[in-house]
Design a protein around this motif. Sequence first.
Motif, PDB file in Angstrom:
ATOM      1  N   ASN A  59      89.662  28.706  59.101  1.00 41.28           N
ATOM      2  CA  ASN A  59      90.010  29.925  59.838  1.00 41.28           C
ATOM      3  C   ASN A  59      89.595  31.181  59.077  1.00 41.28           C
ATOM      4  O   ASN A  59      89.896  32.294  59.516  1.00 41.28           O
ATOM      5  CB  ASN A  59      91.527  29.984  60.088  1.00 41.28           C
ATOM      6  CG  ASN A  59      91.996  28.920  61.060  1.00 41.28           C
ATOM      7  OD1 ASN A  59      91.215  28.448  61.892  1.00 41.28           O
ATOM      8  ND2 ASN A  59      93.249  28.523  60.965  1.00 41.28           N
ATOM      9  N   CYS A  60      88.940  30.993  57.935  1.00 39.58           N
ATOM     10  CA  CYS A  60      88.623  32.112  57.040  1.00 39.58           C
ATOM     11  C   CYS A  60      87.135  32.450  57.048  1.00 39.58           C
ATOM     12  O   CYS A  60      86.326  31.727  57.614  1.00 39.58           O
ATOM     13  CB  CYS A  60      89.063  31.777  55.615  1.00 39.58           C
ATOM     14  SG  CYS A  60      90.838  31.424  55.455  1.00 39.58           S
ATOM     15  N   VAL A  61      86.820  33.564  56.423  1.00 41.74           N
ATOM     16  CA  VAL A  61      85.428  33.984  56.242  1.00 41.74           C
ATOM     17  C   VAL A  61      85.141  34.011  54.740  1.00 41.74           C
ATOM     18  O   VAL A  61      85.876  34.649  53.976  1.00 41.74           O
ATOM     19  CB  VAL A  61      85.172  35.381  56.852  1.00 41.74           C
ATOM     20  CG1 VAL A  61      83.715  35.807  56.621  1.00 41.74           C
ATOM     21  CG2 VAL A  61      85.504  35.401  58.342  1.00 41.74           C
ATOM     22  N   ILE A  62      84.113  33.290  54.316  1.00 41.54           N
ATOM     23  CA  ILE A  62      83.677  33.319  52.923  1.00 41.54           C
ATOM     24  C   ILE A  62      82.653  34.444  52.795  1.00 41.54           C
ATOM     25  O   ILE A  62      81.757  34.560  53.627  1.00 41.54           O
ATOM     26  CB  ILE A  62      83.029  31.986  52.500  1.00 41.54           C
ATOM     27  CG1 ILE A  62      83.875  30.785  52.954  1.00 41.54           C
ATOM     28  CG2 ILE A  62      82.776  31.957  51.004  1.00 41.54           C
ATOM     29  CD1 ILE A  62      85.265  30.741  52.408  1.00 41.54           C
ATOM     30  N   PHE A  63      82.803  35.291  51.774  1.00 36.53           N
ATOM     31  CA  PHE A  63      81.822  36.369  51.643  1.00 36.53           C
ATOM     32  C   PHE A  63      81.524  36.658  50.178  1.00 36.53           C
ATOM     33  O   PHE A  63      82.296  36.333  49.285  1.00 36.53           O
ATOM     34  CB  PHE A  63      82.284  37.637  52.370  1.00 36.53           C
ATOM     35  CG  PHE A  63      83.512  38.301  51.798  1.00 36.53           C
ATOM     36  CD1 PHE A  63      83.414  39.399  50.959  1.00 36.53           C
ATOM     37  CD2 PHE A  63      84.786  37.843  52.126  1.00 36.53           C
ATOM     38  CE1 PHE A  63      84.539  40.015  50.438  1.00 36.53           C
ATOM     39  CE2 PHE A  63      85.922  38.458  51.620  1.00 36.53           C
ATOM     40  CZ  PHE A  63      85.802  39.552  50.767  1.00 36.53           C
ATOM     41  N   LYS A  64      80.353  37.227  49.968  1.00 34.81           N
ATOM     42  CA  LYS A  64      79.916  37.657  48.640  1.00 34.81           C
ATOM     43  C   LYS A  64      80.161  39.160  48.539  1.00 34.81           C
ATOM     44  O   LYS A  64      79.776  39.923  49.435  1.00 34.81           O
ATOM     45  CB  LYS A  64      78.427  37.353  48.428  1.00 34.81           C
ATOM     46  CG  LYS A  64      78.085  35.868  48.411  1.00 34.81           C
ATOM     47  CD  LYS A  64      78.551  35.182  47.141  1.00 34.81           C
ATOM     48  CE  LYS A  64      78.129  33.719  47.084  1.00 34.81           C
ATOM     49  NZ  LYS A  64      78.518  33.057  45.829  1.00 34.81           N
ATOM     50  N   TYR A  65      80.802  39.557  47.434  1.00 38.25           N
ATOM     51  CA  TYR A  65      81.221  40.947  47.304  1.00 38.25           C
ATOM     52  C   TYR A  65      80.769  41.515  45.964  1.00 38.25           C
ATOM     53  O   TYR A  65      81.286  41.123  44.916  1.00 38.25           O
ATOM     54  CB  TYR A  65      82.748  41.026  47.425  1.00 38.25           C
ATOM     55  CG  TYR A  65      83.308  42.426  47.336  1.00 38.25           C
ATOM     56  CD1 TYR A  65      82.882  43.419  48.210  1.00 38.25           C
ATOM     57  CD2 TYR A  65      84.264  42.744  46.393  1.00 38.25           C
ATOM     58  CE1 TYR A  65      83.405  44.693  48.145  1.00 38.25           C
ATOM     59  CE2 TYR A  65      84.802  44.023  46.316  1.00 38.25           C
ATOM     60  CZ  TYR A  65      84.361  44.989  47.197  1.00 38.25           C
ATOM     61  OH  TYR A  65      84.882  46.252  47.125  1.00 38.25           O
ATOM     62  N   ASP A 124      91.402  36.759  66.144  1.00 33.54           N
ATOM     63  CA  ASP A 124      91.068  38.185  66.172  1.00 33.54           C
ATOM     64  C   ASP A 124      90.824  38.643  64.734  1.00 33.54           C
ATOM     65  O   ASP A 124      91.691  39.246  64.104  1.00 33.54           O
ATOM     66  CB  ASP A 124      92.209  38.981  66.815  1.00 33.54           C
ATOM     67  CG  ASP A 124      91.896  40.475  66.925  1.00 33.54           C
ATOM     68  OD1 ASP A 124      90.723  40.852  66.714  1.00 33.54           O
ATOM     69  OD2 ASP A 124      92.828  41.255  67.210  1.00 33.54           O
ATOM     70  N   LEU A 125      89.648  38.318  64.220  1.00 34.24           N
ATOM     71  CA  LEU A 125      89.338  38.596  62.818  1.00 34.24           C
ATOM     72  C   LEU A 125      89.417  40.079  62.484  1.00 34.24           C
ATOM     73  O   LEU A 125      89.707  40.459  61.352  1.00 34.24           O
ATOM     74  CB  LEU A 125      87.936  38.074  62.488  1.00 34.24           C
ATOM     75  CG  LEU A 125      87.721  36.559  62.611  1.00 34.24           C
ATOM     76  CD1 LEU A 125      86.252  36.221  62.357  1.00 34.24           C
ATOM     77  CD2 LEU A 125      88.612  35.798  61.647  1.00 34.24           C
ATOM     78  N   ALA A 126      89.194  40.922  63.493  1.00 35.86           N
ATOM     79  CA  ALA A 126      89.179  42.364  63.258  1.00 35.86           C
ATOM     80  C   ALA A 126      90.566  42.966  63.079  1.00 35.86           C
ATOM     81  O   ALA A 126      90.699  44.136  62.742  1.00 35.86           O
ATOM     82  CB  ALA A 126      88.463  43.068  64.415  1.00 35.86           C
TER      83      ALA A 126
END
Length: 397
Positions: A45-51, A92-94
Amino acid sequence: MQRGNAGRSPLLNVILSGDSSMALNIPKMMMRGEPPIFKNRFLNNCVIFKYPNFDVPTNEPGMEGMFDSEMGEQEFYKPVETAIYIPNDHRDLASGGSAIYLRQRDFDALMNEIFGIKVEADLEELYNDIEMLRIIDEVPSLDPYLLRTELSDSGYKMPDTAFQTSEQEDRKIRRRIESKIEPILNRAIQDAGGDSNISAAQKQRFLKVLWNPDLPEAEIFIKSFGIERSQTGAIFTAWKGITFYQIQFEEIAGSLRKVFNYLKGRNLVPLDQRLYSATDIELLNAKVAKLYSRLRDAVDKCRQIFSAYDEAYTCFVEKNDARQFKRFLMSAHQNYWTLGFSIIACKNAFERIRKYTSIDQPMSLRFDTILRMLDEVSIIFGRSDGKQTLDNQLAWT
């Protein structure tokens, strides 16, 4: 009612609409009917991101030791973090949420606490997923080609739809890497006292070392460059990665020229300039100048590394001098990460600006729209407030 982009944090905008090199939006993938990436249902249910939340080292990569070659793989400065965005509502990820970093203290325990795992089987699945996340964290960007290569090499069987690249792209990258390395292979065989007139089948066996450094043929590279066997895997991974990013950089060169022209152009004069004070306009212009400088710095870093690569390559292949190439290989892992940071930033800077206006025929925008766009692009290059306030950046403003 869903809120528009105007009320959303700039970082959340970037995460939810970044390209595949920056964000792995698993809920969105599953909505398209793709199978889940992870075993744990909450993690899907998550978003993996590079930061990129801190600056790239400012070392000028000269040929006499681009970076400290004595620095251990675990010690050097990585300019990109891997993070997990945990939405308040995955439908509703936003609507906002929070984030945790893979490298933060007690990450495993924190994941267990956040997802409330109590059943032993679920705990085992989560720890299996965490191991997979650790591998993802060893890749500077989320480019599908790099992820699939690293995860497959580590024994993970991915769904066919996960991290897809076209056959044509796969062939292009592999052919480019092998064509670059074949002359080095010939030279290495000669240096090791072997016959350079080897058969095509033998040559292919040697080239497979790049994809599997545990093969016996890796010995030819180890002897030729005097590298430690324990370093071979990391060096070959970085070597392939640098070549991959070189292809990417060539492909985005035209887009980057358009971005530089846009940031220097009259289109960044606000439509409603008369409503704002001279101080407001001066601050806006300062943001544009800072962004231009950071983009230029990222592009220059890429060019410096590729120039060093090409010079070391030429010295070895044409002049039979392996010293520079050996030094380049010793710093390959850090160069790989610097390129990952820089190219993620360059690609996504172009894409973010294009979400606001046509980059080929740009239109003038309102002051607040330009400000929002600049804030979003700036986040891609990292922010001084760092990871401590990441949750605040992801919340509604």
